[in-house]
Design an enzyme around this catalytic site. Structure first.
Site: not given
Ligand code: 5RP
Length: 221
Positions: A29, A102
């Site tokens: 997000s 990632e």
């Molecule tokens: C997805 C991730 C995101 O970076 C992590 O979950 C953080 O997400 P958000 O910005 O919605 O808190 O690692 O795999």
């Protein structure tokens, strides 16, 4: 400030690290706000590589070209969020399930800029359940191996990664030596990646607080 306002603030700040060329884009997000901000300077970049299909779709919707990582020789900057991060810039990632891609994009990137709101900064990693991506036929074996190491793994229900794999979310770990545990868990047969990002930590953390954005570099070892 509401959490979404903090995410938007820090996402906009990350634009100052974009100097043209190809931009690496994570997922989640907070990154969605970054993609929206990136659209405002899209004329200044050559395109993006995305760490998830969802991010790729959002980039394309904004008219930003999405390239295959295999077709790109360098990624000057990678911008991504985290589920937890320490002052050493070690992270848990993968809450959104995109941890493997990632980690690959982060490995290629020259600079990893992590964007978070202040709730993500922790003294020790492990309160957030550690995601571990496993190939489907190894699910039970990996689950047993994780349990042997003190974790309580739970299969993420009705979920498949962009790579067609499963996620085991592991509670109960207090991760005192993140680089060591990252390496150890990756040695379990059937593990594709685990969500500890310590062998390649972030280079910069932009942390959104009620007082504004703090910039943190890694503490010296
Ligand atoms: C997805 C991730 C995101 O970076 C992590 O979950 C953080 O997400 P958000 O910005 O919605 O808190 O690692 O795999």
């Amino acid at each position: 400030m509401m959490q979404d306002e903090l995410k938007q603030l820090v996402a906009r700040e990350a634009l100052t690290y974009v100097r043209g060329g190809i931009v690496g884009v994570g997922s989640g997000s907070t990154v969605n706000f970054f993609i929206d901000a990136l659209a405002t300077i899209k004329g200044r970049i050559d395109g993006a590589v995305a760490a998830s299909e969802a991010s790729a779709a959002r980039l394309r919707k904004h008219g930003i070209e999405v390239l295959e990582l295999n077709d790109v020789s360098e990624v000057p900057v990678y911008v991504d969020g985290a589920d937890e991060i320490t002052e050493r810039l070690y992270m848990i990632k993968g809450g959104g399930g995109a941890l493997t891609r990632e980690k690959v994009v982060a490995a290629v990137a020259q600079k990893f800029v992590c964007i978070c709101d202040a709730s993500k900064l922790v003294p020790v990693l492990g309160k957030f359940p550690l995601p571990v991506e496993v190939i489907p036929m190894a699910r039970s074996h990996v689950g047993r191996e994780l349990a042997r190491r003190g974790a309580e793994p739970e299969l993420r229900l009705n979920y498949k990664t962009d790579n067609g794999n499963l996620i085991l979310d592991c509670r109960g770990l207090s991760i005192v030596d993140p680089p060591a545990l990252e390496s150890e868990l990756n040695q379990i047969a059937g593990v594709v990646t685990n969500g500890i990002f310590a062998r390649r930590p972030a280079d910069v953390l932009l942390l959104a607080t009620a007082e504004g954005v703090r910039t943190l570099g890694p503490l010296p070892l």
